[in-house]
Every structure is written in C-alpha cells, then in structure tokens.
Design a protein around this motif. Sequence first.
Motif, PDB file in Angstrom:
ATOM      1  N   MET A  80       0.898  -1.132   0.089  1.00  0.00           N
ATOM      2  CA  MET A  80       0.244  -0.185   0.154  1.00  0.00           C
ATOM      3  C   MET A  80       0.931   1.029   0.022  1.00  0.00           C
ATOM      4  O   MET A  80       0.638   2.282  -0.785  1.00  0.00           O
ATOM      5  CB  MET A  80      -0.935   0.079   0.962  1.00  0.00           C
ATOM      6  N   GLU A  81       1.935   1.250   0.867  1.00  0.00           N
ATOM      7  CA  GLU A  81       3.014   2.383   0.895  1.00  0.00           C
ATOM      8  C   GLU A  81       3.771   2.486  -0.429  1.00  0.00           C
ATOM      9  O   GLU A  81       4.125   3.757  -0.505  1.00  0.00           O
ATOM     10  CB  GLU A  81       3.755   2.330   2.113  1.00  0.00           C
ATOM     11  N   SER A  82       3.986   1.794  -1.028  1.00  0.00           N
ATOM     12  CA  SER A  82       4.958   1.697  -2.098  1.00  0.00           C
ATOM     13  C   SER A  82       4.458   1.508  -3.633  1.00  0.00           C
ATOM     14  O   SER A  82       4.915   1.792  -4.312  1.00  0.00           O
ATOM     15  CB  SER A  82       6.078   0.595  -2.070  1.00  0.00           C
ATOM     16  N   ALA A  83       3.061   1.250  -3.593  1.00  0.00           N
ATOM     17  CA  ALA A  83       2.321   0.930  -4.861  1.00  0.00           C
ATOM     18  C   ALA A  83       3.046  -0.071  -5.744  1.00  0.00           C
ATOM     19  O   ALA A  83       2.847  -0.093  -6.905  1.00  0.00           O
ATOM     20  CB  ALA A  83       2.371   2.428  -5.653  1.00  0.00           C
ATOM     21  N   VAL A  84       3.483  -1.080  -5.005  1.00  0.00           N
ATOM     22  CA  VAL A  84       3.996  -2.183  -5.765  1.00  0.00           C
ATOM     23  C   VAL A  84       3.095  -3.248  -5.133  1.00  0.00           C
ATOM     24  O   VAL A  84       2.798  -3.561  -4.005  1.00  0.00           O
ATOM     25  CB  VAL A  84       5.616  -2.593  -4.875  1.00  0.00           C
ATOM     26  N   PRO A  85       2.771  -3.943  -6.017  1.00  0.00           N
ATOM     27  CA  PRO A  85       1.521  -5.013  -5.762  1.00  0.00           C
ATOM     28  C   PRO A  85       2.197  -6.299  -4.617  1.00  0.00           C
ATOM     29  O   PRO A  85       3.357  -6.240  -4.924  1.00  0.00           O
ATOM     30  CB  PRO A  85       1.438  -5.773  -7.324  1.00  0.00           C
TER      31      PRO A  85
END
Length: 80
Positions: free
Chosen positions: A27-32
């Motif tokens: 959520m914080e990194s926008a990496v799935p």
Amino acid sequence: MDTYETVKNRILQLLGEKKMSIHKLAMESAVPPSSIKNILYGKSQNPGIVTLKMLCDGFGITLIEFFDTKEFAALEQEIQ
C-alpha cells in the motif's frame, strides 16, 4: 551470499524494523503484494531498480540507505 539473497534479506529486515506487513508495504509503495512476494519467495530473483526505489519509498528510506549495509559491502563480484 549472493545479491538476490542479500536484497531479499534486506527487505525482510526492513519489514521487521518498520513493523510492516507485505500488504502494508504494498500500500505504501504502490508495488503489488504479488510482486513483493515473488521477490521474497524466489520467483523474481532480479527485481529492477525502479521496483526497489518504490519499495524504499514505501519504507521511507533512500536507495543509499537500502544498500548501505555490511552485507552489500561484502558481496563478491558476480562475474568472475
């Protein structure tokens, strides 16, 4: 230890230090979450620098801080 293992261990270390779950990091990194799991469980053994930068952003650290460890400093040259 090879580069992949060192990257994986660093991510696990930071998850513990920051008391973050894979979901929270995603959520914080926008990496799935699936991409993070693929790195941690060996399906993706060569994460790109952009992905690592996004993970660092999620952890609230810089790339310099990510790689500034004794383990990275001690890595041997990959190609002999």
